[in-house]
Design a protein around this motif. Structure first.
Motif, PDB file in Angstrom:
ATOM      1  N   ASN A  86      19.773  81.871 -25.360  1.00 41.96           N
ATOM      2  CA  ASN A  86      20.136  80.489 -25.242  1.00 41.96           C
ATOM      3  C   ASN A  86      19.344  79.432 -24.077  1.00 41.96           C
ATOM      4  N   GLU A  87      18.705  78.551 -24.232  1.00 40.64           N
ATOM      5  CA  GLU A  87      18.307  77.726 -23.200  1.00 40.64           C
ATOM      6  C   GLU A  87      18.954  76.204 -23.385  1.00 40.64           C
ATOM      7  N   LYS A  89      19.785  72.517 -21.827  1.00 39.04           N
ATOM      8  CA  LYS A  89      19.095  71.659 -21.035  1.00 39.04           C
ATOM      9  C   LYS A  89      20.053  70.212 -20.783  1.00 39.04           C
ATOM     10  N   ASN A  97      19.340  72.603 -15.603  1.00 40.85           N
ATOM     11  CA  ASN A  97      19.028  73.480 -17.126  1.00 40.85           C
ATOM     12  C   ASN A  97      19.078  75.058 -16.889  1.00 40.85           C
ATOM     13  N   LYS A  99      18.312  79.144 -18.665  1.00 42.37           N
ATOM     14  CA  LYS A  99      18.411  80.042 -19.780  1.00 42.37           C
ATOM     15  C   LYS A  99      19.084  81.212 -19.605  1.00 42.37           C
ATOM     16  N   SER A 101      20.373  85.133 -21.498  1.00 39.55           N
ATOM     17  CA  SER A 101      20.190  86.294 -22.701  1.00 39.55           C
ATOM     18  C   SER A 101      21.462  87.236 -22.669  1.00 39.55           C
TER      19      SER A 101
END
Length: 180
Positions: A86-87, A89, A97, A99, A101
């Motif tokens: 997921n990213e 922001k 922000n 990212k 895994s």
């Protein structure tokens, strides 16, 4: 006379062995009946989220004053192999922000470092996964519980913290999203 006494001792010993065996079997059966099978997850549980975009909020409790803070956020979720990527922001705070895994591990009994406590498919079509891990929150030893609740249009993660020294439970943060 001695043979009668010897015969009675053997009979008592045999009855004692039989009783021990019966008690052991009853205890073993009781334990087996009370054990709940370990819930597991697979990447297919998250298929409904693959290649999706979300808009929502992150609510968290501030460590300094315990006040709730809410931030607007967007999220993109993709699945790759045995990972949920997921990213996130924050339009008003781009430095935040991130990212990540998260890999499904140990035959589906762990989601990253979080142990799977339960997985349910609810009557309304939502998938509910609850995880657990130990760590520190606000410099205190704690148990952390996360509840992942999602379907094709809605997604949330609620993190509950239970401090070991007090047993106090609080909602540390909650992410709530709608699919866009």
């Amino acid at each position: 006379m001695e043979s009668i006494i010897s015969s009675q001792k053997k009979s008592i010993n045999n009855k004692s062995k039989i009783m021990k065996t019966i008690i052991t079997l009853l205890i073993s059966l009781s334990v087996l009946l009370n054990l709940k099978a370990q819930d597991t997850i697979t990447i297919s549980d998250f298929e409904v989220l693959n290649n999706s975009n979300w808009k929502g909020t992150l609510m968290y409790k501030n460590y300094s004053d315990e006040k709730e803070v809410t931030l607007e956020t967007t999220m993109k979720i993709t699945l790759k192999s045995n990972k949920v990527i997921n990213e996130i922001k924050f339009p008003k705070e781009p430095k935040a922000n991130s990212k990540s895994s998260i890999k499904i591990r140990k035959n589906g009994t762990y989601f990253g470092n979080e142990k799977i406590i339960s997985k349910e498919i609810l009557a309304d079509g939502f998938t509910k996964i609850i995880t657990y891990y130990k760590g520190k929150d606000n410099n205190k030893k704690a148990k952390m519980y996360k509840t992942y609740l999602f379907n094709s249009n809605s997604f949330s993660i609620t993190k509950l913290v239970e401090y070991l020294d007090s047993g106090e439970k609080i909602i540390r943060n909650k992410q709530t999203y709608k699919r866009i």
